[in-house]
Motif scaffolding. Structure first.
Motif, short mmCIF file in Angstrom:
data_model
loop_
_atom_site.label_atom_id
_atom_site.label_comp_id
_atom_site.label_asym_id
_atom_site.label_seq_id
_atom_site.Cartn_x
_atom_site.Cartn_y
_atom_site.Cartn_z
N THR A 1 -29.13 -65.29 -24.56
CA THR A 1 -30.28 -65.62 -23.72
C THR A 1 -29.84 -66.06 -22.33
N ALA A 2 -28.77 -66.86 -22.29
CA ALA A 2 -28.23 -67.31 -21.00
C ALA A 2 -27.70 -66.15 -20.18
N LYS A 3 -27.01 -65.21 -20.83
CA LYS A 3 -26.49 -64.01 -20.15
C LYS A 3 -27.64 -63.17 -19.60
N LYS A 4 -28.67 -63.01 -20.42
CA LYS A 4 -29.83 -62.22 -19.99
C LYS A 4 -30.46 -62.84 -18.75
N SER A 5 -30.62 -64.17 -18.76
CA SER A 5 -31.22 -64.87 -17.62
C SER A 5 -30.38 -64.70 -16.36
N THR A 6 -29.05 -64.79 -16.52
CA THR A 6 -28.14 -64.62 -15.38
C THR A 6 -28.23 -63.22 -14.80
N LEU A 7 -28.27 -62.22 -15.68
CA LEU A 7 -28.37 -60.83 -15.23
C LEU A 7 -29.72 -60.55 -14.55
N GLN A 8 -30.78 -61.17 -15.06
CA GLN A 8 -32.09 -61.00 -14.43
C GLN A 8 -32.10 -61.61 -13.03
N ASP A 9 -31.49 -62.78 -12.89
CA ASP A 9 -31.40 -63.41 -11.57
C ASP A 9 -30.57 -62.56 -10.61
N LEU A 10 -29.47 -62.00 -11.11
CA LEU A 10 -28.62 -61.14 -10.29
C LEU A 10 -29.38 -59.90 -9.84
N PHE A 11 -30.14 -59.32 -10.77
CA PHE A 11 -30.92 -58.12 -10.44
C PHE A 11 -31.95 -58.42 -9.34
N LYS A 12 -32.64 -59.55 -9.48
CA LYS A 12 -33.64 -59.92 -8.48
C LYS A 12 -33.00 -60.14 -7.11
N THR A 13 -31.82 -60.79 -7.11
CA THR A 13 -31.11 -61.03 -5.86
C THR A 13 -30.69 -59.72 -5.20
N MET A 14 -30.10 -58.83 -5.99
CA MET A 14 -29.65 -57.55 -5.45
C MET A 14 -30.83 -56.69 -4.98
N LEU A 15 -31.92 -56.72 -5.73
CA LEU A 15 -33.10 -55.95 -5.35
C LEU A 15 -33.66 -56.45 -4.02
N ASN A 16 -33.69 -57.76 -3.86
CA ASN A 16 -34.18 -58.36 -2.62
C ASN A 16 -33.30 -57.96 -1.43
N LYS A 17 -31.98 -57.95 -1.64
CA LYS A 17 -31.06 -57.56 -0.57
C LYS A 17 -31.19 -56.08 -0.22
N LEU A 18 -31.43 -55.27 -1.23
CA LEU A 18 -31.62 -53.83 -0.97
C LEU A 18 -32.92 -53.58 -0.22
N MET A 19 -33.98 -54.26 -0.64
CA MET A 19 -35.30 -54.06 -0.01
C MET A 19 -35.33 -54.60 1.41
N SER A 20 -34.58 -55.65 1.67
CA SER A 20 -34.56 -56.24 3.01
C SER A 20 -33.58 -55.54 3.94
N GLY A 21 -32.77 -54.65 3.39
CA GLY A 21 -31.80 -53.92 4.20
C GLY A 21 -30.50 -54.66 4.41
N GLU A 22 -30.36 -55.81 3.77
CA GLU A 22 -29.12 -56.57 3.89
C GLU A 22 -27.96 -55.78 3.30
N ILE A 23 -28.26 -55.06 2.22
CA ILE A 23 -27.27 -54.15 1.64
C ILE A 23 -27.84 -52.74 1.72
N ARG A 24 -27.05 -51.78 2.20
CA ARG A 24 -27.51 -50.40 2.33
C ARG A 24 -26.76 -49.51 1.35
N VAL A 25 -27.48 -48.58 0.80
CA VAL A 25 -26.88 -47.61 -0.10
C VAL A 25 -26.52 -46.39 0.73
N LYS A 26 -25.24 -46.20 0.98
CA LYS A 26 -24.79 -45.09 1.83
C LYS A 26 -24.69 -43.79 1.04
N ALA A 27 -24.28 -43.92 -0.20
CA ALA A 27 -24.15 -42.71 -1.02
C ALA A 27 -24.44 -43.07 -2.47
N LEU A 28 -25.22 -42.25 -3.09
CA LEU A 28 -25.59 -42.49 -4.47
C LEU A 28 -25.01 -41.36 -5.32
N GLU A 29 -24.05 -41.71 -6.15
CA GLU A 29 -23.42 -40.71 -6.99
C GLU A 29 -24.16 -40.63 -8.31
#
Length: 195
Positions: free
Chosen positions: A157-185
């Protein structure tokens, strides 16, 4: 004859303190009682606390074993205290059994609706609870297995919560343009759509 009554304060365990099969001490309440009242409602280690009433039938009858944490605690009227013969039945084994389908349904199915919309059980309901009583060494072995499962579940349960938080953080950075996807393999060998 002159009689004096001593007033003392102490921790009172309530319905929210009985959660997930354990005594939850994250939110404690305190109250003052007479010495006579304290003798009537004080807890001792090994006492099993059952939830007497709840707005949801499925939550009636859930229980936890008191193990002196918090120290010198008492229980509120919406809980029922059961004190077992521990030479016959281990309180932790009983608590684990009430979380099985059979044990849980016996308690919740016998809950009776009240005028206020809540469901209730009483001491008679608990007294008539049919519980398997294997030898104490088998009860203790079963408790260890249940504890191991609970520990693994907590880690997962703790691992799941950590991964969910990480996903939300990464999604926010992608949506805000802080992280850009240059190439998707894309591995085409694993996709039937691109075949």
């Amino acid at each position: 004859q002159h009689c004096t009554t001593t007033i003392q304060g102490g921790v009172v365990l309530r319905i929210p303190n009985v959660a997930d099969g354990k005594i939850d001490v994250s939110s404690l309440k305190y109250a003052e009682f007479t010495s006579v009242e304290i003798e009537r409602i004080k807890l001792q280690t090994g006492d099993v606390l059952f939830v007497r009433t709840n707005g949801q039938r499925t939550l009636v009858g859930r229980c936890a074993v008191y193990r002196d944490v918090p120290a010198r605690a008492m229980f509120a009227s919406y809980l029922i205290r059961a004190r077992l013969d521990e030479e016959l039945l281990n309180p932790d084994f009983l608590q684990s059994y009430t979380m099985t389908n059979a044990g849980h349904s016996h308690l919740s199915d016998k809950a009776t609706p009240a005028a206020d919309g809540k469901f209730n059980i009483n001491t008679k309901t608990i007294d008539t609870l049919l519980v398997p009583v294997p030898p104490l060494d088998e009860q203790e072995a079963a408790i260890k297995v249940f504890g191991s499962i609970d520990q693994k579940l907590s880690v997962a349960t703790a691992k799941k919560s950590t991964l969910q938080d990480l996903f939300k953080t990464m999604l926010n950075k992608l949506m805000s343009g802080e992280i850009r996807v240059k190439a998707l393999e894309i591995d085409e060998s694993r996709s039937g759509i691109l075949a």
